[in-house]
Design a protein around this motif. Sequence first.
Motif, PDB file in Angstrom:
ATOM      1  N   ILE A 217       0.837  -1.210   0.000  1.00  0.00           N
ATOM      2  CA  ILE A 217       0.000   0.000   0.000  1.00  0.00           C
ATOM      3  C   ILE A 217       0.873   1.262   0.000  1.00  0.00           C
ATOM      4  CG2 ILE A 217      -1.739   1.302   1.321  1.00  0.00           C
ATOM      5  CD1 ILE A 217      -2.737  -1.253  -0.124  1.00  0.00           C
ATOM      6  N   ILE A 218       1.942   1.244   0.794  1.00  0.00           N
ATOM      7  CA  ILE A 218       2.833   2.421   0.791  1.00  0.00           C
ATOM      8  C   ILE A 218       3.455   2.599  -0.593  1.00  0.00           C
ATOM      9  CG2 ILE A 218       4.928   3.438   1.775  1.00  0.00           C
ATOM     10  CD1 ILE A 218       4.275   2.100   4.413  1.00  0.00           C
ATOM     11  N   THR A 219       3.830   1.488  -1.218  1.00  0.00           N
ATOM     12  CA  THR A 219       4.416   1.569  -2.570  1.00  0.00           C
ATOM     13  C   THR A 219       3.403   2.138  -3.562  1.00  0.00           C
ATOM     14  OG1 THR A 219       5.746  -0.360  -2.045  1.00  0.00           O
ATOM     15  CG2 THR A 219       5.609   0.233  -4.353  1.00  0.00           C
ATOM     16  N   TRP A 220       2.174   1.725  -3.416  1.00  0.00           N
ATOM     17  CA  TRP A 220       1.103   2.235  -4.291  1.00  0.00           C
ATOM     18  C   TRP A 220       1.003   3.762  -4.159  1.00  0.00           C
ATOM     19  CZ3 TRP A 220      -4.296  -0.628  -4.524  1.00  0.00           C
ATOM     20  CH2 TRP A 220      -5.027  -0.125  -5.592  1.00  0.00           C
ATOM     21  N   HIS A 221       1.011   4.244  -2.913  1.00  0.00           N
ATOM     22  CA  HIS A 221       0.970   5.698  -2.692  1.00  0.00           C
ATOM     23  C   HIS A 221       2.214   6.376  -3.281  1.00  0.00           C
ATOM     24  CE1 HIS A 221      -2.606   6.290  -0.231  1.00  0.00           C
ATOM     25  NE2 HIS A 221      -2.325   5.163   0.402  1.00  0.00           N
ATOM     26  N   ARG A 222       3.349   5.711  -3.164  1.00  0.00           N
ATOM     27  CA  ARG A 222       4.602   6.283  -3.680  1.00  0.00           C
ATOM     28  C   ARG A 222       4.570   6.387  -5.201  1.00  0.00           C
ATOM     29  NH1 ARG A 222       7.830   8.607  -5.556  1.00  0.00           N
ATOM     30  NH2 ARG A 222      10.082   8.684  -5.289  1.00  0.00           N
ATOM     31  N   ILE A 223       3.959   5.384  -5.842  1.00  0.00           N
ATOM     32  CA  ILE A 223       3.837   5.424  -7.312  1.00  0.00           C
ATOM     33  C   ILE A 223       2.950   6.600  -7.726  1.00  0.00           C
ATOM     34  CG2 ILE A 223       2.871   4.213  -9.310  1.00  0.00           C
ATOM     35  CD1 ILE A 223       3.717   1.585  -7.906  1.00  0.00           C
ATOM     36  N   ARG A 224       1.873   6.798  -6.975  1.00  0.00           N
ATOM     37  CA  ARG A 224       0.970   7.926  -7.274  1.00  0.00           C
ATOM     38  C   ARG A 224       1.694   9.264  -7.139  1.00  0.00           C
ATOM     39  NH1 ARG A 224      -5.320   7.385  -6.507  1.00  0.00           N
ATOM     40  NH2 ARG A 224      -5.503   5.640  -7.915  1.00  0.00           N
ATOM     41  N   LEU A 225       2.532   9.348  -6.117  1.00  0.00           N
ATOM     42  CA  LEU A 225       3.314  10.573  -5.920  1.00  0.00           C
ATOM     43  C   LEU A 225       4.226  10.817  -7.124  1.00  0.00           C
ATOM     44  CD1 LEU A 225       4.325  12.804  -3.822  1.00  0.00           C
ATOM     45  CD2 LEU A 225       6.170  11.213  -3.363  1.00  0.00           C
ATOM     46  N   GLU A 226       4.852   9.758  -7.593  1.00  0.00           N
ATOM     47  CA  GLU A 226       5.762   9.867  -8.736  1.00  0.00           C
ATOM     48  C   GLU A 226       5.004  10.314  -9.989  1.00  0.00           C
ATOM     49  OE1 GLU A 226       8.802   9.609  -8.098  1.00  0.00           O
ATOM     50  OE2 GLU A 226       9.706   9.713 -10.087  1.00  0.00           O
ATOM     51  N   ASN A 227       3.826   9.745 -10.194  1.00  0.00           N
ATOM     52  CA  ASN A 227       3.012  10.140 -11.349  1.00  0.00           C
ATOM     53  C   ASN A 227       2.626  11.610 -11.278  1.00  0.00           C
ATOM     54  OD1 ASN A 227       2.851   7.850 -12.910  1.00  0.00           O
ATOM     55  ND2 ASN A 227       1.282   6.942 -11.623  1.00  0.00           N
ATOM     56  N   ARG A 228       2.269  12.023 -10.084  1.00  0.00           N
ATOM     57  CA  ARG A 228       1.873  13.417  -9.903  1.00  0.00           C
ATOM     58  C   ARG A 228       3.061  14.346 -10.181  1.00  0.00           C
ATOM     59  NH1 ARG A 228      -3.002  14.869  -6.209  1.00  0.00           N
ATOM     60  NH2 ARG A 228      -3.184  17.084  -6.710  1.00  0.00           N
ATOM     61  N   ALA A 229       4.238  13.923  -9.733  1.00  0.00           N
ATOM     62  CA  ALA A 229       5.449  14.719  -9.980  1.00  0.00           C
ATOM     63  C   ALA A 229       5.702  14.850 -11.477  1.00  0.00           C
ATOM     64  CB  ALA A 229       6.637  14.070  -9.287  1.00  0.00           C
ATOM     65  N   HIS A 230       5.474  13.776 -12.230  1.00  0.00           N
ATOM     66  CA  HIS A 230       5.652  13.846 -13.690  1.00  0.00           C
ATOM     67  C   HIS A 230       4.671  14.839 -14.309  1.00  0.00           C
ATOM     68  CE1 HIS A 230       8.368  10.649 -13.227  1.00  0.00           C
ATOM     69  NE2 HIS A 230       7.518   9.645 -13.270  1.00  0.00           N
ATOM     70  N   GLN A 231       3.439  14.813 -13.814  1.00  0.00           N
ATOM     71  CA  GLN A 231       2.427  15.741 -14.346  1.00  0.00           C
ATOM     72  C   GLN A 231       2.829  17.191 -14.107  1.00  0.00           C
ATOM     73  OE1 GLN A 231      -1.209  14.669 -12.394  1.00  0.00           O
ATOM     74  NE2 GLN A 231      -1.513  12.830 -13.620  1.00  0.00           N
ATOM     75  N   VAL A 232       3.272  17.475 -12.891  1.00  0.00           N
ATOM     76  CA  VAL A 232       3.683  18.842 -12.550  1.00  0.00           C
ATOM     77  C   VAL A 232       4.856  19.257 -13.428  1.00  0.00           C
ATOM     78  CG1 VAL A 232       4.723  20.254 -10.728  1.00  0.00           C
ATOM     79  CG2 VAL A 232       2.784  18.782 -10.206  1.00  0.00           C
ATOM     80  N   GLN A 233       5.785  18.326 -13.593  1.00  0.00           N
ATOM     81  CA  GLN A 233       6.961  18.597 -14.413  1.00  0.00           C
ATOM     82  C   GLN A 233       6.557  18.945 -15.849  1.00  0.00           C
ATOM     83  OE1 GLN A 233       9.692  18.787 -13.004  1.00  0.00           O
ATOM     84  NE2 GLN A 233      11.271  18.744 -14.573  1.00  0.00           N
ATOM     85  N   GLN A 234       5.613  18.151 -16.373  1.00  0.00           N
ATOM     86  CA  GLN A 234       5.167  18.371 -17.741  1.00  0.00           C
ATOM     87  C   GLN A 234       4.452  19.723 -17.877  1.00  0.00           C
ATOM     88  OE1 GLN A 234       6.130  16.242 -20.209  1.00  0.00           O
ATOM     89  NE2 GLN A 234       5.426  17.970 -21.433  1.00  0.00           N
ATOM     90  N   ARG A 235       3.674  20.063 -16.855  1.00  0.00           N
ATOM     91  CA  ARG A 235       2.977  21.354 -16.890  1.00  0.00           C
ATOM     92  C   ARG A 235       3.967  22.513 -16.856  1.00  0.00           C
ATOM     93  NH1 ARG A 235      -1.871  21.360 -12.644  1.00  0.00           N
ATOM     94  NH2 ARG A 235      -2.062  23.525 -13.314  1.00  0.00           N
ATOM     95  N   LYS A 236       5.025  22.361 -16.108  1.00  0.00           N
ATOM     96  CA  LYS A 236       6.056  23.398 -16.054  1.00  0.00           C
ATOM     97  C   LYS A 236       6.681  23.591 -17.440  1.00  0.00           C
ATOM     98  CE  LYS A 236       7.499  22.935 -11.234  1.00  0.00           C
ATOM     99  NZ  LYS A 236       8.539  22.419 -10.331  1.00  0.00           N
ATOM    100  N   VAL A 237       6.957  22.478 -18.082  1.00  0.00           N
ATOM    101  CA  VAL A 237       7.563  22.545 -19.432  1.00  0.00           C
ATOM    102  C   VAL A 237       6.599  23.212 -20.397  1.00  0.00           C
ATOM    103  CG1 VAL A 237       8.414  21.162 -21.359  1.00  0.00           C
ATOM    104  CG2 VAL A 237       9.004  20.526 -19.033  1.00  0.00           C
ATOM    105  N   ASN A 238       5.336  22.794 -20.351  1.00  0.00           N
ATOM    106  CA  ASN A 238       4.332  23.370 -21.254  1.00  0.00           C
ATOM    107  C   ASN A 238       4.216  24.879 -21.049  1.00  0.00           C
ATOM    108  OD1 ASN A 238       3.832  20.841 -22.215  1.00  0.00           O
ATOM    109  ND2 ASN A 238       1.998  20.503 -20.993  1.00  0.00           N
ATOM    110  N   LEU A 239       4.238  25.285 -19.790  1.00  0.00           N
ATOM    111  CA  LEU A 239       4.126  26.703 -19.469  1.00  0.00           C
ATOM    112  C   LEU A 239       5.318  27.476 -20.027  1.00  0.00           C
ATOM    113  CD1 LEU A 239       2.138  28.474 -17.804  1.00  0.00           C
ATOM    114  CD2 LEU A 239       3.788  28.357 -15.960  1.00  0.00           C
ATOM    115  N   LEU A 240       6.487  26.900 -19.885  1.00  0.00           N
ATOM    116  CA  LEU A 240       7.692  27.547 -20.402  1.00  0.00           C
ATOM    117  C   LEU A 240       7.652  27.656 -21.918  1.00  0.00           C
ATOM    118  CD1 LEU A 240      10.773  26.286 -18.401  1.00  0.00           C
ATOM    119  CD2 LEU A 240       9.977  28.619 -18.646  1.00  0.00           C
ATOM    120  N   MET A 241       7.128  26.612 -22.565  1.00  0.00           N
ATOM    121  CA  MET A 241       7.058  26.601 -24.031  1.00  0.00           C
ATOM    122  C   MET A 241       6.086  27.677 -24.540  1.00  0.00           C
ATOM    123  SD  MET A 241       9.117  24.465 -25.161  1.00  0.00           S
ATOM    124  CE  MET A 241      10.223  23.360 -24.340  1.00  0.00           C
TER     125      MET A 241
END
Lengths: 85, 240
Positions: B214-238
């Motif tokens: 269960i902790i790993t599941w939450h950790r995977i979700r955190l990682e996915n969310r981090a990717h989304q934020v990262q992608q949004r930052k890139v899109n904003l910069l573009m």
Amino acid sequence: MPEPIIILAVKYTDYMLLGYGLAAVLIGGLIASIWWRYQLLRKDETLLEQLEQEGPAEAHSTSEHAPPQPGQASPGTSDRQPTTP
Amino acid sequence: MEYSSQRTAWLTILTYVSIGLVIASAIMILAYARPEQVQGNAQKLFYIHLGTFFGSFVLFGAAVFAGIQYLRTRHNRWDDLGLASIEVGLIFSLVTIVSGAAWARPIWNTWWTWDPRLTTVAVMWLTYAAYLMLRAGIEDPDRRRRFAAVYGILAFSSVIFTVIIIRVRPDTIHPVAAGPTLSETDVTGAFDMTPRIVQTLLFSIFTYVLVSIIITWHRIRLENRAHQVQQRKVNLLMNT
């Protein structure tokens, strides 16, 4: 029927408490770190929403004050570099 | 990546179930399993010691699966699974080590000794700790993911060594909970497994394996969310 809790009278209770205490600190620390990183991401998302709503021109001027860098993730989270469109 | 509400509901339910199981496990350990006559309450460390070891074993096994799947499909989600599994598995195996040390002090009269089992578990832990450090040192994302997949697969050999060492080395003093052993020396700290001990042990293993997942599941979700934020930052910069 469980027996009454007589554990405190048994020897080596201090070592048991030490072991379980350390385990609680480690696993609790892991959960807290995930929660903390999640909170940081939520802050980032809020900031991004504001910047996106301001529009490209204003976002440009705002980004000079709080620039989101392509390779810079929130601390301790994603290590994946975004692909350039 | 957006998650379905059904999946989120499952994660929430399982999170509460694991909290309940941890509480039930603690009650069983404290009130149901009787203290062992010679080892007293130090023996009760055995439940979390073995439970967290099984948890980390499952997670390191999941990292092998994730590595193989990544090399086959090159899909990033397998890289996320591998990273999350190893990060959580590392903490669980650290709990195994510190609970073992707390048990060893009164029973072996030392916190640590270079017994074959203890040596292999230290090597195993360092191997997985190196995974995180080496991974962070590779800048190229594709290379990093490829490296992590291969490393995650190869690192599992240290887990296998750790599991079998007490069965093949005759000079270990580490007790074997179940199965054959070649040990010729005094296994200091071995004890008879009463039915209550076995029941509590099995319950604890189940609990901590579930908690680790269960902790790993939450950790995977955190990682996915981090990717989304990262992608949004890139899109904003573009767009600016």
